[in-house]
Design a protein around this motif. Structure first.
Motif, mmCIF file in Angstrom:
data_model
loop_
_atom_site.group_PDB
_atom_site.id
_atom_site.type_symbol
_atom_site.label_atom_id
_atom_site.label_comp_id
_atom_site.label_asym_id
_atom_site.label_seq_id
_atom_site.Cartn_x
_atom_site.Cartn_y
_atom_site.Cartn_z
ATOM 1 N N SER A 27 35.564 60.790 -0.144
ATOM 2 C CA SER A 27 35.397 59.617 -1.018
ATOM 3 C C SER A 27 34.066 59.664 -1.759
ATOM 4 O O SER A 27 34.008 59.408 -2.959
ATOM 5 N N TRP A 30 34.217 62.470 -4.346
ATOM 6 C CA TRP A 30 35.038 62.113 -5.509
ATOM 7 C C TRP A 30 34.307 61.091 -6.394
ATOM 8 O O TRP A 30 34.382 61.160 -7.617
ATOM 9 N N LYS A 31 33.578 60.185 -5.780
ATOM 10 C CA LYS A 31 32.785 59.219 -6.573
ATOM 11 C C LYS A 31 31.793 59.961 -7.460
ATOM 12 O O LYS A 31 31.622 59.625 -8.630
ATOM 13 N N GLU A 34 33.681 61.425 -10.309
ATOM 14 C CA GLU A 34 33.988 60.385 -11.302
ATOM 15 C C GLU A 34 32.758 60.083 -12.161
ATOM 16 O O GLU A 34 32.878 59.881 -13.372
ATOM 17 N N CYS A 59 40.911 59.371 -0.391
ATOM 18 C CA CYS A 59 39.956 58.724 -1.279
ATOM 19 C C CYS A 59 40.585 57.590 -2.052
ATOM 20 O O CYS A 59 41.765 57.596 -2.346
ATOM 21 N N SER A 60 39.750 56.595 -2.327
ATOM 22 C CA SER A 60 40.161 55.523 -3.222
ATOM 23 C C SER A 60 39.589 55.886 -4.592
ATOM 24 O O SER A 60 38.380 55.909 -4.773
ATOM 25 N N CYS A 61 40.451 56.213 -5.505
ATOM 26 C CA CYS A 61 40.029 56.804 -6.766
ATOM 27 C C CYS A 61 40.165 55.825 -7.924
ATOM 28 O O CYS A 61 41.166 55.136 -8.040
ATOM 29 N N LYS A 62 39.157 55.785 -8.760
ATOM 30 C CA LYS A 62 39.270 55.073 -10.030
ATOM 31 C C LYS A 62 39.976 55.964 -11.038
ATOM 32 O O LYS A 62 40.697 55.498 -11.896
ATOM 33 N N SER A 64 42.588 59.141 -11.414
ATOM 34 C CA SER A 64 43.632 59.833 -10.654
ATOM 35 C C SER A 64 43.251 61.268 -10.392
ATOM 36 O O SER A 64 42.660 61.939 -11.230
ATOM 37 N N LEU A 65 43.647 61.749 -9.221
ATOM 38 C CA LEU A 65 43.396 63.138 -8.854
ATOM 39 C C LEU A 65 44.288 64.064 -9.660
ATOM 40 O O LEU A 65 45.471 63.810 -9.833
#
Length: 70
Positions: A27, A30-31, A34, A59-62, A64-65
């Motif tokens: 997470s 990934w942040k 982003e 992960c909580s994504c803003k 998309s993967l």
């Protein structure tokens, strides 16, 4: 950001996270990815060598993967 200087460019087309076993906090990683996209340092971001389930659950994504599956 130092790697952009080494590459002599202001952005990369695609930036991927590889092998989830080497990333203790997906997470947080990934942040940061982003943030790179938001700042224009990477045009696209994604993951490689992840299963779709692992990528989605981890992960909580803003943003998309994007998955590279082989």
């Amino acid at each position: 950001r130092p790697s952009h200087s080494q590459l002599q460019t202001t952005y990369v087309d695609l930036y991927l996270l590889h092998t989830p076993d080497d990333i203790p906090d997906l997470s947080a990683a990934w942040k940061q990815m982003e943030d790179l996209k938001r700042d224009g340092l990477a045009l696209s971001i994604g993951v490689s060598n992840f299963t779709r389930a692992l990528a989605s659950a981890s992960c909580s994504c803003k943003i998309s993967l994007s998955l590279q599956l082989q």
